[in-house]
Design a protein around this motif. Structure first.
Motif, PDB file in Angstrom:
ATOM      1  N   TYR A   1       0.132  15.613  -2.641  1.00  0.00           N
ATOM      2  CA  TYR A   1       0.331  16.746  -3.546  1.00  0.00           C
ATOM      3  C   TYR A   1       1.714  16.782  -4.182  1.00  0.00           C
ATOM      4  O   TYR A   1       1.867  17.000  -5.382  1.00  0.00           O
ATOM      5  CB  TYR A   1       0.144  18.062  -2.786  1.00  0.00           C
ATOM      6  N   GLN A   2       2.733  16.604  -3.360  1.00  0.00           N
ATOM      7  CA  GLN A   2       4.090  16.793  -3.860  1.00  0.00           C
ATOM      8  C   GLN A   2       4.377  15.912  -5.073  1.00  0.00           C
ATOM      9  O   GLN A   2       4.819  16.394  -6.112  1.00  0.00           O
ATOM     10  CB  GLN A   2       5.104  16.493  -2.755  1.00  0.00           C
ATOM     11  N   LEU A   3       4.101  14.636  -4.949  1.00  0.00           N
ATOM     12  CA  LEU A   3       4.382  13.719  -6.050  1.00  0.00           C
ATOM     13  C   LEU A   3       3.310  13.806  -7.136  1.00  0.00           C
ATOM     14  O   LEU A   3       3.612  13.659  -8.329  1.00  0.00           O
ATOM     15  CB  LEU A   3       4.489  12.290  -5.527  1.00  0.00           C
ATOM     16  N   ALA A   4       2.086  14.079  -6.740  1.00  0.00           N
ATOM     17  CA  ALA A   4       0.993  14.162  -7.723  1.00  0.00           C
ATOM     18  C   ALA A   4       1.278  15.199  -8.797  1.00  0.00           C
ATOM     19  O   ALA A   4       0.992  14.997  -9.977  1.00  0.00           O
ATOM     20  CB  ALA A   4      -0.326  14.490  -7.029  1.00  0.00           C
ATOM     21  N   PHE A   5       1.882  16.322  -8.382  1.00  0.00           N
ATOM     22  CA  PHE A   5       2.156  17.403  -9.321  1.00  0.00           C
ATOM     23  C   PHE A   5       3.517  17.273  -9.991  1.00  0.00           C
ATOM     24  O   PHE A   5       4.004  18.206 -10.619  1.00  0.00           O
ATOM     25  CB  PHE A   5       2.021  18.750  -8.611  1.00  0.00           C
TER      26      PHE A   5
ATOM     27  N   ILE B   1      -3.436   1.958  -3.700  1.00  0.00           N
ATOM     28  CA  ILE B   1      -3.027   3.366  -3.655  1.00  0.00           C
ATOM     29  C   ILE B   1      -4.021   4.204  -2.859  1.00  0.00           C
ATOM     30  O   ILE B   1      -5.226   4.180  -3.110  1.00  0.00           O
ATOM     31  CB  ILE B   1      -2.887   3.960  -5.067  1.00  0.00           C
ATOM     32  N   PHE B   2      -3.454   4.946  -1.907  1.00  0.00           N
ATOM     33  CA  PHE B   2      -4.196   5.930  -1.127  1.00  0.00           C
ATOM     34  C   PHE B   2      -3.850   7.287  -1.730  1.00  0.00           C
ATOM     35  O   PHE B   2      -2.736   7.777  -1.581  1.00  0.00           O
ATOM     36  CB  PHE B   2      -3.751   5.797   0.325  1.00  0.00           C
TER      37      PHE B   2
ATOM     38  N   PHE C   1       0.841  -1.200   0.000  1.00  0.00           N
ATOM     39  CA  PHE C   1       0.000   0.000   0.000  1.00  0.00           C
ATOM     40  C   PHE C   1       0.882   1.258   0.000  1.00  0.00           C
ATOM     41  O   PHE C   1       1.804   1.371   0.805  1.00  0.00           O
ATOM     42  CB  PHE C   1      -0.846   0.003   1.274  1.00  0.00           C
ATOM     43  N   TYR C   2       0.582   2.200  -0.884  1.00  0.00           N
ATOM     44  CA  TYR C   2       1.327   3.452  -0.950  1.00  0.00           C
ATOM     45  C   TYR C   2       0.380   4.646  -0.928  1.00  0.00           C
ATOM     46  O   TYR C   2      -0.730   4.577  -1.460  1.00  0.00           O
ATOM     47  CB  TYR C   2       2.174   3.527  -2.222  1.00  0.00           C
ATOM     48  N   LYS C   3       0.854   5.740  -0.329  1.00  0.00           N
ATOM     49  CA  LYS C   3       0.126   7.014  -0.348  1.00  0.00           C
ATOM     50  C   LYS C   3       0.827   7.980  -1.295  1.00  0.00           C
ATOM     51  O   LYS C   3       2.048   8.137  -1.233  1.00  0.00           O
ATOM     52  CB  LYS C   3       0.055   7.639   1.049  1.00  0.00           C
ATOM     53  N   ILE C   4       0.043   8.634  -2.131  1.00  0.00           N
ATOM     54  CA  ILE C   4       0.566   9.669  -3.016  1.00  0.00           C
ATOM     55  C   ILE C   4      -0.202  10.956  -2.735  1.00  0.00           C
ATOM     56  O   ILE C   4      -1.436  10.989  -2.810  1.00  0.00           O
ATOM     57  CB  ILE C   4       0.445   9.261  -4.495  1.00  0.00           C
TER      58      ILE C   4
END
Length: 230
Positions: free
Chosen positions: A37-41, A58-59, A32-35
């Motif tokens: 703002y930083q990586l999203a953009f 994915i969270f 399980f991973y969280k993505i």
């Protein structure tokens, strides 16, 4: 659920290259991973889609808040991406719109109560009349009434929130720090074992793993601590 299903590693890094390196290092140990703002953009949304397609959960931590139609439209598209969890701020109208949009998708919607970086002074400065504990419980009640899949709150409030939301909703707690770890900018933190004992269903851990000299070893240590409690 096993420890592997409950531990969410936060990919709080600035580039896709770094995120890919971490995922590669952690390999099959982490599901399980969280993505956020930083990586999203930085190209992280397509990366999230690819990870989900490869079998990872994915969270997506977007903390949505907007007019009802905009929230609903965003949730519909995020559900199509194959995401497992999505955050939105726990405002009643936004939550109701999101729940309606997510019906039948399997997407677990999480209401963000009070950020773990905020204390009572921060809430007063922002104009809230409630202390963190009271506001968390109020928003937890509203999230359950709206039909949300779960709550995001500090592990310090987990025991009280669990009493409000019952046994079935997810209770996701960031601000998890192994004993002796640096708190960073988090003001309300707890160890993995204590958070599970308090009623958390999922633990979000970022810096103690992704910034560790050996991320795989750090992740395995946390998984082992969780497994002992479970």
């Amino acid at each position: 659920m096993t420890a592997r299903e409950r531990l969410i590693v936060g990919l709080d890094v600035p580039t896709l290259r770094e995120a890919e390196t971490i995922v590669d290092k952690l390999s099959d140990d982490i599901l399980f991973y969280k993505i956020g703002y930083q990586l999203a953009f930085a190209g992280g949304l397509e990366f999230a889609r690819d990870l989900a397609a490869s079998g990872k959960k994915i969270f997506l931590d977007m903390k949505l808040l907007d007019i009802d139609n905009t929230v609903a439209s965003g949730v519909e598209n995020i559900a199509k991406m194959g995401m497992s969890m999505l955050t939105l701020h726990a405002y009643p109208k936004a939550m109701r719109a999101a729940v309606e949009a997510a019906k039948g998708s399997g997407l677990c919607l999480l209401g963000v109560t009070v950020l773990t970086s905020m204390d009572e002074g921060d809430l007063i400065e922002a104009g809230y009349e409630y202390d963190p504990h009271t506001l968390v419980l109020r928003r937890a009640e509203q999230a359950r009434a709206a039909g949300m899949g779960g709550i995001v709150c500090s592990a310090e409030e987990a025991r009280a929130v669990r009493k409000v939301i019952g046994p079935d909703m997810a209770l996701v707690t960031p601000g998890i720090r192994p004993a002796g770890a640096d708190r960073g900018d988090q003001k309300r933190v707890m160890t993995p074992a204590d958070a599970l004992k308090a009623g958390s269903s999922h633990l979000v851990v970022a810096r103690p793993i992704v910034k560790a000299q050996d991320p795989k070893e750090a992740a395995r240590a946390i998984l082992a601590e969780m497994a002992e409690v479970l």
